[in-house]
Design an enzyme around this catalytic site. Structure first.
Site, PDB file in Angstrom:
ATOM      1  N   GLU A 166       0.904  -1.282   0.208  1.00 19.16           N
ATOM      2  CA  GLU A 166      -0.085   0.153  -0.013  1.00 19.16           C
ATOM      3  C   GLU A 166       0.838   1.306   0.097  1.00 19.16           C
ATOM      4  O   GLU A 166       2.062   1.057   0.249  1.00 19.16           O
ATOM      5  CB  GLU A 166      -0.793   0.108   1.201  1.00 19.16           C
ATOM      6  CG  GLU A 166      -0.206   0.129   2.426  1.00 19.16           C
ATOM      7  CD  GLU A 166       0.330  -1.162   3.052  1.00 19.16           C
ATOM      8  OE1 GLU A 166       1.298  -1.049   4.179  1.00 19.16           O
ATOM      9  OE2 GLU A 166       0.101  -2.380   2.704  1.00 19.16           O
ATOM     10  N   ASN A 167       0.349   2.281  -0.343  1.00 15.86           N
ATOM     11  CA  ASN A 167       0.831   3.775  -0.430  1.00 15.86           C
ATOM     12  C   ASN A 167       1.427   3.958   1.074  1.00 15.86           C
ATOM     13  O   ASN A 167       0.752   3.813   2.241  1.00 15.86           O
ATOM     14  CB  ASN A 167       0.197   4.740  -0.698  1.00 15.86           C
ATOM     15  CG  ASN A 167      -0.220   4.827  -2.161  1.00 15.86           C
ATOM     16  OD1 ASN A 167       0.520   3.925  -3.007  1.00 15.86           O
ATOM     17  ND2 ASN A 167      -1.403   5.135  -2.659  1.00 15.86           N
TER      18      ASN A 167
END
Length: 174
Positions: A166-167
């Site tokens: 994920e970011n």
């Protein structure tokens, strides 16, 4: 999105190969919501600030963003921690130990005499090397922010896995 038909995969010529299916919607207190299935990963590799001997975890700073959710999403969760203590105050526990399969203490950085640079390029390599030993052909793995490239470097050449991350927030960590 709720009606389906959103492109998920394309052919090489750019036409749509697979479209999304319609999503279930429900109203809660008069507001419509689209329902999604939860993410499940074979392994979740996360980094925490502290753990106790029961696997309870405490995060610091932006490490609370995704690590808490991912710790609960993995079938087996391995947590790399900076410090392992006997007990943690229950009011400070972010993830209960029931979700944690294994704890790994961060590797201390060692300097070489010649370069005076760390022999290990960051504590994440300790957990990355150990995690790579657990990865088997065909697995989908969410490694959390910062670990995908490191773990991928240690996976055996004959193992094919799908890495997902994920970011994160650049310059921020546990």
């Amino acid at each position: 999105v709720q009606d389906g038909g959103f492109p998920l995969k394309y052919f090489q010529n750019g036409s749509v190969a697979i479209r999304s299916l319609p999503k279930e919607t429900r109203n809660f207190k008069g507001k419509p919501y689209i329902l999604e299935e939860a993410i499940h990963a074979d392994y979740a590799l996360i980094q925490a600030w502290k753990a106790d001997r029961f696997g309870n975890l405490v995060f610091r700073g932006t490490a609370r963003n995704f690590n808490i959710d991912m710790a609960k999403a993995g079938r087996a969760t391995i947590a790399q921690v900076e410090e392992i203590v006997d007990y943690l105050d229950a009011e400070h526990i972010d993830v209960p130990g029931v979700y944690i399969e294994s704890l790994v203490r961060s590797c201390p950085l060692q300097q070489t005499a010649a370069s005076k640079k760390p022999a290990v390029q960051g504590p994440e390599n300790c957990i990355a090397k150990r995690a790579a030993q657990e990865l088997k052909d065909g697995m989908y793995v969410n490694l959390g922010a910062g670990l995908p490239e490191a773990s991928a470097s240690y996976v055996s050449k004959d193992v094919n896995i799908m890495l997902q991350s994920e970011n994160g927030i650049l310059g921020m960590g546990p």
